[in-house]
Design a protein around this motif. Structure first.
Motif, PDB file in Angstrom:
ATOM      1  N   GLY A   4       0.815  -1.204   0.000  1.00  0.00           N
ATOM      2  CA  GLY A   4       0.000   0.000   0.000  1.00  0.00           C
ATOM      3  C   GLY A   4       0.850   1.255   0.000  1.00  0.00           C
ATOM      4  O   GLY A   4       2.048   1.217   0.297  1.00  0.00           O
ATOM      5  N   PRO A   5       0.258   2.400  -0.347  1.00  0.00           N
ATOM      6  CA  PRO A   5       1.000   3.665  -0.346  1.00  0.00           C
ATOM      7  C   PRO A   5       1.632   3.945   1.022  1.00  0.00           C
ATOM      8  O   PRO A   5       1.018   3.706   2.052  1.00  0.00           O
ATOM      9  CB  PRO A   5      -0.086   4.701  -0.662  1.00  0.00           C
ATOM     10  CG  PRO A   5      -1.140   3.933  -1.402  1.00  0.00           C
ATOM     11  CD  PRO A   5      -1.150   2.572  -0.765  1.00  0.00           C
ATOM     12  N   GLY A   6       2.867   4.444   1.006  1.00  0.00           N
ATOM     13  CA  GLY A   6       3.537   4.788   2.255  1.00  0.00           C
ATOM     14  C   GLY A   6       4.119   3.599   2.986  1.00  0.00           C
ATOM     15  O   GLY A   6       4.165   3.586   4.218  1.00  0.00           O
ATOM     16  N   GLY A   7       4.610   2.602   2.239  1.00  0.00           N
ATOM     17  CA  GLY A   7       5.179   1.414   2.877  1.00  0.00           C
ATOM     18  C   GLY A   7       6.690   1.441   2.990  1.00  0.00           C
ATOM     19  O   GLY A   7       7.275   0.593   3.661  1.00  0.00           O
ATOM     20  N   GLY A   8       7.350   2.376   2.328  1.00  0.00           N
ATOM     21  CA  GLY A   8       8.806   2.443   2.373  1.00  0.00           C
ATOM     22  C   GLY A   8       9.495   1.584   1.335  1.00  0.00           C
ATOM     23  O   GLY A   8      10.670   1.246   1.461  1.00  0.00           O
ATOM     24  N   LYS A   9       8.771   1.266   0.265  1.00  0.00           N
ATOM     25  CA  LYS A   9       9.302   0.326  -0.736  1.00  0.00           C
ATOM     26  C   LYS A   9      10.488   0.891  -1.506  1.00  0.00           C
ATOM     27  O   LYS A   9      11.495   0.219  -1.694  1.00  0.00           O
ATOM     28  CB  LYS A   9       8.183  -0.067  -1.702  1.00  0.00           C
ATOM     29  CG  LYS A   9       6.969  -0.693  -1.018  1.00  0.00           C
ATOM     30  CD  LYS A   9       5.859  -1.026  -1.992  1.00  0.00           C
ATOM     31  CE  LYS A   9       5.294   0.190  -2.687  1.00  0.00           C
ATOM     32  NZ  LYS A   9       4.664   1.164  -1.766  1.00  0.00           N
ATOM     33  N   ALA A 120       0.221   3.452   7.231  1.00  0.00           N
ATOM     34  CA  ALA A 120      -1.130   3.833   7.662  1.00  0.00           C
ATOM     35  C   ALA A 120      -1.801   2.719   8.448  1.00  0.00           C
ATOM     36  O   ALA A 120      -2.701   2.971   9.254  1.00  0.00           O
ATOM     37  CB  ALA A 120      -1.975   4.203   6.446  1.00  0.00           C
ATOM     38  N   ALA A 121      -1.352   1.472   8.255  1.00  0.00           N
ATOM     39  CA  ALA A 121      -1.928   0.348   8.997  1.00  0.00           C
ATOM     40  C   ALA A 121      -1.627   0.464  10.486  1.00  0.00           C
ATOM     41  O   ALA A 121      -2.347  -0.101  11.316  1.00  0.00           O
ATOM     42  CB  ALA A 121      -1.374  -0.970   8.456  1.00  0.00           C
ATOM     43  N   GLY A 122      -0.574   1.204  10.824  1.00  0.00           N
ATOM     44  CA  GLY A 122      -0.225   1.414  12.223  1.00  0.00           C
ATOM     45  C   GLY A 122      -0.671   2.768  12.742  1.00  0.00           C
ATOM     46  O   GLY A 122      -0.258   3.196  13.823  1.00  0.00           O
ATOM     47  N   ASN A 163       6.081  -1.526  11.201  1.00  0.00           N
ATOM     48  CA  ASN A 163       6.828  -1.490  12.459  1.00  0.00           C
ATOM     49  C   ASN A 163       6.930  -0.028  12.874  1.00  0.00           C
ATOM     50  O   ASN A 163       7.209   0.834  12.033  1.00  0.00           O
ATOM     51  CB  ASN A 163       8.233  -2.079  12.253  1.00  0.00           C
ATOM     52  CG  ASN A 163       8.967  -2.294  13.556  1.00  0.00           C
ATOM     53  OD1 ASN A 163       9.059  -1.404  14.394  1.00  0.00           O
ATOM     54  ND2 ASN A 163       9.516  -3.492  13.736  1.00  0.00           N
ATOM     55  N   PRO A 164       6.695   0.291  14.158  1.00  0.00           N
ATOM     56  CA  PRO A 164       6.826   1.686  14.596  1.00  0.00           C
ATOM     57  C   PRO A 164       8.204   2.266  14.291  1.00  0.00           C
ATOM     58  O   PRO A 164       8.349   3.471  14.110  1.00  0.00           O
ATOM     59  CB  PRO A 164       6.579   1.612  16.102  1.00  0.00           C
ATOM     60  CG  PRO A 164       5.730   0.388  16.276  1.00  0.00           C
ATOM     61  CD  PRO A 164       6.228  -0.587  15.238  1.00  0.00           C
ATOM     62  N   SER A 165       9.219   1.391  14.228  1.00  0.00           N
ATOM     63  CA  SER A 165      10.561   1.830  13.861  1.00  0.00           C
ATOM     64  C   SER A 165      10.759   1.608  12.370  1.00  0.00           C
ATOM     65  O   SER A 165      10.797   0.462  11.904  1.00  0.00           O
ATOM     66  CB  SER A 165      11.623   1.038  14.637  1.00  0.00           C
ATOM     67  OG  SER A 165      12.905   1.202  14.042  1.00  0.00           O
ATOM     68  N   GLU A 244       7.001   6.982   9.788  1.00  0.00           N
ATOM     69  CA  GLU A 244       7.330   6.162  10.948  1.00  0.00           C
ATOM     70  C   GLU A 244       8.573   6.720  11.594  1.00  0.00           C
ATOM     71  O   GLU A 244       9.472   7.239  10.927  1.00  0.00           O
ATOM     72  CB  GLU A 244       7.552   4.722  10.502  1.00  0.00           C
ATOM     73  CG  GLU A 244       6.285   4.112   9.927  1.00  0.00           C
ATOM     74  CD  GLU A 244       6.568   2.817   9.227  1.00  0.00           C
ATOM     75  OE1 GLU A 244       6.272   1.760   9.814  1.00  0.00           O
ATOM     76  OE2 GLU A 244       7.074   2.863   8.114  1.00  0.00           O
ATOM     77  N   LYS A 245       8.679   6.579  12.902  1.00  0.00           N
ATOM     78  CA  LYS A 245       9.765   7.219  13.637  1.00  0.00           C
ATOM     79  C   LYS A 245      10.997   6.335  13.661  1.00  0.00           C
ATOM     80  O   LYS A 245      10.915   5.132  13.843  1.00  0.00           O
ATOM     81  CB  LYS A 245       9.318   7.498  15.066  1.00  0.00           C
ATOM     82  CG  LYS A 245       8.158   8.507  15.153  1.00  0.00           C
ATOM     83  CD  LYS A 245       7.753   8.734  16.586  1.00  0.00           C
ATOM     84  CE  LYS A 245       6.583   9.729  16.667  1.00  0.00           C
ATOM     85  NZ  LYS A 245       6.150   9.932  18.050  1.00  0.00           N
ATOM     86  N   LEU A 246      12.147   6.976  13.493  1.00  0.00           N
ATOM     87  CA  LEU A 246      13.392   6.261  13.683  1.00  0.00           C
ATOM     88  C   LEU A 246      13.549   5.981  15.165  1.00  0.00           C
ATOM     89  O   LEU A 246      13.109   6.746  16.006  1.00  0.00           O
ATOM     90  CB  LEU A 246      14.567   7.109  13.192  1.00  0.00           C
ATOM     91  CG  LEU A 246      14.618   7.323  11.680  1.00  0.00           C
ATOM     92  CD1 LEU A 246      15.707   8.333  11.350  1.00  0.00           C
ATOM     93  CD2 LEU A 246      14.898   6.017  10.957  1.00  0.00           C
ATOM     94  N   PRO A 247      14.212   4.840  15.501  1.00  0.00           N
ATOM     95  CA  PRO A 247      14.348   4.504  16.931  1.00  0.00           C
ATOM     96  C   PRO A 247      15.274   5.486  17.643  1.00  0.00           C
ATOM     97  O   PRO A 247      16.167   6.073  17.020  1.00  0.00           O
ATOM     98  CB  PRO A 247      14.959   3.100  16.890  1.00  0.00           C
ATOM     99  CG  PRO A 247      15.646   3.022  15.560  1.00  0.00           C
ATOM    100  CD  PRO A 247      14.822   3.868  14.633  1.00  0.00           C
TER     101      PRO A 247
END
Length: 247
Positions: A4-9, A120-122, A163-165, A244-247
């Motif tokens: 999906g859009p915004g997955g980091g592919k 967006a799933a998270g 993943n949040p990270s 998504e946030k970097l750790p």
């Protein structure tokens, strides 16, 4: 690569190409090329069908051009010909029938699929610098689910969960891609990427372009596995596609 859009592919694809160098050729996303190049984007059903048909043909021919330009390399595709079925205003079978093909035939073009679940799933925003990205978070989740339903019929379907990270998610995706490359026939000696499955954290910022391939005396590449009949499909989103946030 898909999802999906915004997955980091696209971020994952770019990093992997840096790691493995000239053994991989990255095929850009056809939809982004068309829409940022002036192709009209209208939300009426007839216009959406026409746009998705155009994207399908550009995607397929783009892959074929890259296969001709880089024989022996694995093609890392940013989405594939199947993706349009998720955007099609109607039945999935109608999409393939209207284009004179079938889901089975299009899946067979690809050696493997790595599916990056949308952020967006998270519950994360998917605001992007990519002007072709216009989906809302809820639309991204819906498309993600539909794409998963279609692509998961491929025998080598590998999901990469949200993943949040973002760092951990991309690392997991890179490990999955590396494993697939090895399964598809690239030996450690001929085209060895950094072992992303090891205990060491990969150097995601290093520029390793071209370091892992050697050339024979006639100028040919030692790292090739075989002429590419289709593509090793592993999809991606442009930098900035994630929040998504970097750790």
């Amino acid at each position: 690569m898909t999802g999906g859009p915004g997955g980091g592919k696209t971020t994952a694809a770019d990093l992997f190409c840096r790691e493995i160098g000239e053994c991989v050729a990255l095929v850009p996303e056809a939809a982004t090329m068309l829409f940022t190049g002036g192709f009209p984007r209208v939300d009426t059903p007839a216009a959406v069908r026409a746009a998705q048909a155009a994207i399908f043909h550009v995607q397929r021919n783009h892959e074929d051009v890259y296969a001709a330009l880089y024989p022996g390399r694995i093609l890392l595709c940013d989405r594939g010909t199947v993706d349009g079925a998720a955007y099609w205003p109607g039945d999935v079978d109608d999409f393939f029938a209207g284009l004179g093909t079938s889901l089975a035939d299009e899946l067979a073009r690809y050696d493997a699929v790595v599916f990056f679940e949308t952020a967006a799933a998270g519950g994360h925003d998917i605001v992007s610098a990519n002007s072709a990205r216009i989906e809302t978070a809820s639309e991204a989740v819906r498309l993600d689910q539909r794409l998963r339903q279609i692509w998961s019929r491929h025998p080598r379907f590998h999901p990469v969960a949200h993943n949040p990270s973002f760092f951990q998610k991309i690392t997991a995706g890179l490990v999955a891609i590396e494993r697939l490359v090895r399964e598809l026939g690239l030996s450690d000696e001929s085209c060895a990427a950094t072992d992303l499955g090891s205990s060491q954290t990969p150097d995601l910022g290093a520029d390793r372009l071209g370091r892992h391939c050697t050339r024979a005396g006639d100028g040919g590449e030692v790292c090739s596995r075989r002429p590419v009949p289709g593509s090793a499909h592993i999809s991606s989103s442009p930098p900035g596609d994630h929040q998504e946030k970097l750790p």
